[in-house]
Design an enzyme around this catalytic site. Structure first.
Site, PDB file in Angstrom:
ATOM      1  N   ARG A  46     -11.485  13.423  29.782  1.00  0.00           N
ATOM      2  CA  ARG A  46     -10.554  12.498  29.110  1.00  0.00           C
ATOM      3  C   ARG A  46     -11.153  11.089  29.139  1.00  0.00           C
ATOM      4  NH1 ARG A  46      -7.007  10.428  32.118  1.00  0.00           N
ATOM      5  NH2 ARG A  46      -6.303  12.360  33.101  1.00  0.00           N
ATOM      6  N   TYR A  98       0.810   2.979   4.596  1.00  0.00           N
ATOM      7  CA  TYR A  98       0.957   4.410   4.853  1.00  0.00           C
ATOM      8  C   TYR A  98       2.305   4.685   5.548  1.00  0.00           C
ATOM      9  CZ  TYR A  98       0.315   8.879   7.177  1.00  0.00           C
ATOM     10  OH  TYR A  98       0.507  10.145   7.651  1.00  0.00           O
ATOM     11  N   ASP A 170      -6.318  -1.901   8.771  1.00  0.00           N
ATOM     12  CA  ASP A 170      -6.538  -0.463   8.579  1.00  0.00           C
ATOM     13  C   ASP A 170      -7.519  -0.323   7.413  1.00  0.00           C
ATOM     14  OD1 ASP A 170      -6.414   2.195   7.745  1.00  0.00           O
ATOM     15  OD2 ASP A 170      -4.325   2.426   8.357  1.00  0.00           O
ATOM     16  N   LYS A 195     -10.175  10.809   6.967  1.00  0.00           N
ATOM     17  CA  LYS A 195     -10.350  10.594   5.528  1.00  0.00           C
ATOM     18  C   LYS A 195     -11.839  10.431   5.212  1.00  0.00           C
ATOM     19  CE  LYS A 195      -5.905  10.874   5.678  1.00  0.00           C
ATOM     20  NZ  LYS A 195      -5.303  10.184   6.735  1.00  0.00           N
TER      21      LYS A 195
END
Ligand SMILES: Cc1ncc(COP(=O)(O)O)c(C=O)c1O
Length: 379
Positions: A46, A98, A170, A195
């Site tokens: 992690r 978004y 973003d 994306k």
């Protein structure tokens, strides 16, 4: 080093144990220590993973930052950025964004006392009307999703600097091929690497890139403490996707321009939203801060009914009806019921996101086939 070279070489080196040219997928949860506290820089997956390290270094390089911090999704990246704030802090957000970002802001972080002001930012000076003593961050998407508005990043950065605010951008729609917000004065870049960065619709991934050491350490702390880390296979897929970002984006831009112009000339099409048109309200800003106009666009039909839009949405063959964007294959979507369904209708309408809006993510297929597919569906 130029972007195309960075995309292929940044962050990666032949694997020290075998010479493998591709960074291996270190599919492990832990690392053996020779004595307590004696290890090779890796303790628990992690906290650190070599596949993730390679990707993070590559992400930092391609956005001209110093630190890349990877997450299990774009929204997990957004989550980490907002955790930089405290209860009572305020964020000024571009209103056309978004739906999932709107949802995490209003339904999750608002409950923890962070206040969000959603405002139009086509004129960045409007931000000044909402700055007060509690304001800590400006959050923008540009081009915006799905209306393809353009926000002046440098103007936002100027306001952020004057008021000592963080500017978070973003950059999912543009990708680092088209714009680098850190170079324009932003402090934080967020990506849904699901994306364009991944580019093949086969991975969900998020990233934050910064060039400030203190910010980076806070974000690494959240990555480890909150645990929304990506798996090594996902990191490998994004790394592989990055290697062709520049060639894919070049074709996305070419096909985007061809499709946008075709739609604009089509007798049955109403409005086309694409920032490459010279009469787009913020085309000058797009030209100033972007190196191309990309493959994202949206449009309405002259017959502005929901039924007509739904018919087109279910009649294309090469354009698959699906959420998401930025993959090599073309997608068609209906923001009102898909990507933006989590924004209340009245909010959507205020921003001009009408029910009949159709969004396209233009892929890298042969443009003639894409035009024929759209023509048939619209007819
Ligand atoms: C602009 C933008 N930002 C963030 C996200 C969220 O990313 P993810 O789906 O990887 O969580 C999306 C998803 O569609 C997006 O379009």
């Amino acid at each position: 080093m130029k972007l195309g070279t960075k995309l292929i070489h940044a962050g990666v080196a032949p694997d020290p144990s075998t010479g493998a040219i591709m960074t291996p997928i270190y599919q492990t949860s832990t690392y053996v220590q020779s004595a307590p506290g004696h290890h090779k820089g890796y303790e628990y997956a992690r906290t650190q993973n070599p596949t993730r390290d390679a990707l993070q270094d590559a992400l930092a390089a391609i956005e001209n930052g110093t630190h890349g911090i990877s997450f299990g999704s774009g929204l997990a990246a957004t989550d980490a950025v907002i955790k930089l704030l405290n209860p009572g802090d305020e964020v000024i957000v571009s209103s056309d964004l978004y739906g999932g970002t709107y949802r995490i802001f209003t339904k999750v972080f608002a409950r923890y006392g962070v206040k969000f002001h959603f405002i139009g930012m086509q004129d960045a000076q409007n931000i000044r009307n909402y700055v007060n003593a509690q304001t800590k961050m400006i959050w923008i998407e540009t081009p915006t999703n799905p209306l393809m508005n353009i926000i002046d990043i440098a103007a936002c950065a100027q306001i952020a600097q004057e008021h000592q605010l963080l500017l978070s951008v973003d950059n999912t729609f543009a990708s680092p091929y088209l714009q680098n917000p850190l170079d324009l004065g932003a402090h934080i870049v967020v990506h849904s690497a699901t994306k364009y960065l991944g580019g093949h619709s086969d991975v969900v991934h998020g990233a934050v890139i910064v060039k400030d050491e203190a910010l980076a350490q806070q974000l690494y702390f959240f990555q480890n403490s909150c645990g929304a880390v990506p798996g090594p296979q996902d990191c490998f897929l994004v790394l592989r996707g990055l290697k062709t970002l520049h060639v894919r984006m070049q074709r996305h831009c070419e096909n985007g321009a061809t499709v946008a112009r075709f739609l604009r000339e089509h007798p049955k099409v109403g409005k086309v939203f694409w920032c490459g048109f010279e009469d787009h309200p913020n085309h000058d800003i797009a030209k100033k801060q972007m190196r191309g106009f990309g493959g994202m666009m949206s449009f309405t039909l002259k017959n502005d009914s929901m039924d007509a839009a739904l018919k087109v949405l279910s009649s294309t063959h090469l354009f698959s009806l699906a959420e998401s964007l930025g993959g090599v294959e073309s997608l068609i979507g209906h923001p009102a019921t898909m990507t933006h369904a989590s924004i209340p209708r009245e909010e959507r309408m205020k921003n001009g996101l009408v029910d009949s809006l159709i969004r396209l993510s233009v892929g890298i297929e042969d443009a003639d086939d894409l035009l024929a597919d759209l023509d048939k569906a619209i007819a």
